[in-house]
Enzyme design. Structure first.
Site, short mmCIF file in Angstrom:
data_model
loop_
_atom_site.label_atom_id
_atom_site.label_comp_id
_atom_site.label_asym_id
_atom_site.label_seq_id
_atom_site.Cartn_x
_atom_site.Cartn_y
_atom_site.Cartn_z
N GLY A 1 0.84 -1.20 0.00
CA GLY A 1 0.00 0.00 0.00
C GLY A 1 0.87 1.24 0.00
O GLY A 1 0.60 2.21 0.72
N ALA A 2 1.92 1.23 -0.86
CA ALA A 2 2.89 2.33 -0.86
C ALA A 2 2.62 3.34 -1.96
O ALA A 2 3.44 4.22 -2.20
CB ALA A 2 4.31 1.77 -1.01
N TYR B 1 -14.79 -3.10 8.45
CA TYR B 1 -13.40 -2.63 8.57
C TYR B 1 -12.88 -2.88 9.99
O TYR B 1 -11.79 -3.42 10.18
CB TYR B 1 -13.39 -1.13 8.23
CG TYR B 1 -12.09 -0.40 8.49
CD1 TYR B 1 -11.05 -0.45 7.57
CD2 TYR B 1 -11.93 0.37 9.64
CE1 TYR B 1 -9.87 0.25 7.80
CE2 TYR B 1 -10.75 1.07 9.87
CZ TYR B 1 -9.73 1.00 8.95
OH TYR B 1 -8.57 1.70 9.18
N ALA B 2 -13.71 -2.52 11.00
CA ALA B 2 -13.30 -2.72 12.40
C ALA B 2 -13.09 -4.21 12.70
O ALA B 2 -12.13 -4.60 13.37
CB ALA B 2 -14.33 -2.12 13.35
N ARG C 1 0.27 5.64 -2.05
CA ARG C 1 -0.20 6.95 -1.53
C ARG C 1 -0.36 6.86 -0.02
O ARG C 1 -0.08 5.82 0.59
CB ARG C 1 -1.52 7.35 -2.20
CG ARG C 1 -2.73 6.53 -1.78
CD ARG C 1 -3.99 6.95 -2.50
NE ARG C 1 -3.91 6.60 -3.91
CZ ARG C 1 -4.24 5.40 -4.41
NH1 ARG C 1 -4.72 4.47 -3.63
NH2 ARG C 1 -4.10 5.13 -5.69
N ASP D 1 -1.86 -6.84 -6.46
CA ASP D 1 -3.15 -6.83 -5.78
C ASP D 1 -3.05 -7.91 -4.71
O ASP D 1 -2.94 -9.11 -5.04
CB ASP D 1 -4.27 -7.14 -6.78
CG ASP D 1 -5.65 -7.11 -6.14
OD1 ASP D 1 -5.74 -7.26 -4.89
OD2 ASP D 1 -6.64 -6.95 -6.86
N1 LIG Z 1 -6.02 7.43 7.53
C1 LIG Z 1 -6.54 7.14 8.72
O1 LIG Z 1 -7.17 7.98 9.38
C2 LIG Z 1 -6.32 5.77 9.33
C3 LIG Z 1 -6.79 5.55 10.64
C4 LIG Z 1 -6.61 4.29 11.20
C5 LIG Z 1 -5.95 3.29 10.49
N2 LIG Z 1 -5.52 3.53 9.22
C6 LIG Z 1 -4.84 2.45 8.49
O2 LIG Z 1 -3.63 2.91 7.90
C7 LIG Z 1 -3.39 2.22 6.69
C8 LIG Z 1 -3.18 3.20 5.53
O3 LIG Z 1 -4.32 4.04 5.46
P1 LIG Z 1 -4.40 5.28 4.44
O4 LIG Z 1 -5.31 6.27 5.07
O5 LIG Z 1 -3.03 5.66 4.01
O6 LIG Z 1 -5.18 4.57 3.23
P2 LIG Z 1 -5.25 5.02 1.68
O7 LIG Z 1 -4.82 6.42 1.50
O8 LIG Z 1 -6.62 4.62 1.22
O9 LIG Z 1 -4.16 4.06 1.02
C9 LIG Z 1 -4.39 2.67 1.01
C10 LIG Z 1 -3.26 1.97 0.29
O10 LIG Z 1 -3.62 0.57 0.20
C11 LIG Z 1 -3.45 0.14 -1.14
N3 LIG Z 1 -4.37 -0.94 -1.48
C12 LIG Z 1 -5.72 -0.96 -1.37
N4 LIG Z 1 -6.20 -2.13 -1.83
C13 LIG Z 1 -5.13 -2.86 -2.25
C14 LIG Z 1 -4.98 -4.14 -2.83
N5 LIG Z 1 -6.03 -4.94 -3.10
N6 LIG Z 1 -3.73 -4.59 -3.11
C15 LIG Z 1 -2.65 -3.80 -2.86
N7 LIG Z 1 -2.73 -2.58 -2.30
C16 LIG Z 1 -3.97 -2.11 -2.01
C17 LIG Z 1 -3.73 1.40 -1.98
O11 LIG Z 1 -3.06 1.34 -3.22
P3 LIG Z 1 -3.74 1.01 -4.63
O12 LIG Z 1 -5.09 1.64 -4.66
O13 LIG Z 1 -2.74 1.61 -5.56
O14 LIG Z 1 -3.76 -0.49 -4.71
C18 LIG Z 1 -3.05 2.47 -1.12
O15 LIG Z 1 -1.68 2.51 -1.40
C19 LIG Z 1 -4.58 1.28 6.49
O16 LIG Z 1 -4.28 -0.01 6.99
C20 LIG Z 1 -5.67 1.92 7.33
O17 LIG Z 1 -6.63 0.99 7.77
C21 LIG Z 1 -5.69 4.76 8.63
#
Ligand SMILES: NC(=O)c1ccc[n+]([C@@H]2O[C@H](COP(=O)([O-])OP(=O)(O)OC[C@H]3O[C@@H](n4cnc5c(N)ncnc54)[C@H](OP(=O)(O)O)[C@@H]3O)[C@@H](O)[C@H]2O)c1
Length: 255
Positions: free
Chosen positions: A11-12, A165-166, A14, A69
């Site tokens: 998930g790198a 999700y939770a 963004r 993926d």
């Molecule tokens: N942001 C928050 O407030 C928050 C709070 C609590 C926990 N988190 C956790 O922190 C982590 C990152 O969150 P974020 O806010 O940075 O999310 P984000 O901006 O939505 O980024 C998610 C990343 O996951 C990748 N991804 C999604 N589906 C995928 C798949 N099937 N295969 C490979 N890669 C996949 C996306 O890349 P592609 O679309 O390019 O595949 C993207 O790089 C997550 O685990 C999230 O649950 C975030």
């Protein structure tokens, strides 16, 4: 840590994952940037794995952009093979990728439920299983999972409509502690960062359009992952919040 350290960040493309890749590179690690969005197949959201890999290289580290993926076992296997063939080892795996599609529980379709469980839990399992043979052979490795404050705040999970999700993140935490117990004698640590507050990323903004500038920045979460990656492998089986990681780092820095 060995002289060369290779990390895979899932998930790198963004958000927090991009910042984790950069934070680990600043700590001297070579980084494999994995996700689905590529230069040739971009997403509607900004960011590709090639862009993050270029930023890692600009920090003086080796980088690879590997499309993957994580729901597809063959793509995960290919990503791990490329890492070992081209970079020689796997020291750190960060299972950061996740998806969230909010809806009240009564309206969630099976397809959406499966999507969140398949990416958030299933993808974490597939990536972990794929790197384990290499880490077991090395006799060392660090696996870092990412969960959410939604696990310990059921009212928030219900209010935001993010129950699947939770549930997926609660399972990731359970996986972390149980797998840590299995792998401790083999020199492999398994820990989890529970991100307890909202971080301003495009993914989070889509899930909760009420995002405002009061939310924390992705660097805060990336710093906590960097801290976990720097711990000895005897530090294992922990679910830590960003605040706990910050406090532990500050404690260590005190004279
Ligand atoms: N942001 C928050 O407030 C928050 C709070 C609590 C926990 N988190 C956790 O922190 C982590 C990152 O969150 P974020 O806010 O940075 O999310 P984000 O901006 O939505 O980024 C998610 C990343 O996951 C990748 N991804 C999604 N589906 C995928 C798949 N099937 N295969 C490979 N890669 C996949 C996306 O890349 P592609 O679309 O390019 O595949 C993207 O790089 C997550 O685990 C999230 O649950 C975030």
């Amino acid at each position: 840590m060995p002289e060369t350290t290779v990390a895979i960040v899932i998930g790198a493309s963004r958000g927090i994952g991009r910042h984790i890749a950069l934070a680990l590179a600043r700590d001297g690690m070579d980084v494999v940037c994995a996700a689905r969005s590529t230069r040739d197949a971009p997403s509607k959201l900004s960011g590709t794995i090639e862009e993050t890999a270029s930023e890692v290289e600009a920090l003086g580290q080796r980088a690879r952009a590997v499309p993957c993926d994580i729901r597809q076992e063959d793509q995960v296997a290919e990503m791990v093979s490329r890492t070992t063939e081209e970079l020689g080892q796997i020291d750190v795996l960060v299972n950061n990728a996740a998806v969230v599609v909010p809806a009240p529980f009564s309206e969630i379709t099976s397809k959406r439920w499966d999507l969140m469980l398949d990416v958030n839990l299933g993808g974490t399992v597939l990536c972990t299983r794929a790197v384990l043979p290499i880490m077991l052979e090395q006799g060392s490795g660090r696996i870092i999972n990412v969960s959410s404050g939604a696990v310990t705040d059921p009212e928030l999970a219900a209010q935001l409509g993010i129950i699947p999700y939770a549930v997926s993140k609660a399972a990731v935490e359970a996986l972390t502690t149980a797998l840590a117990a299995e792998l401790q004698p083999r020199g492999i640590s398994v820990n989890c960062l529970r991100i307890e507050s909202a971080i301003a990323t495009e993914g989070a903004e889509l899930a909760d359009p009420g995002v405002d500038s009061g939310w924390e920045q992705p660097e805060t979460a990336a710093d906590a992952v960097r801290w976990l990656a720097a711990q000895d492998t005897s530090y294992t089986g922990h679910v830590v919040t960003m605040a706990e990681a910050r406090e532990a780092e500050a404690r260590k820095a005190r004279p």
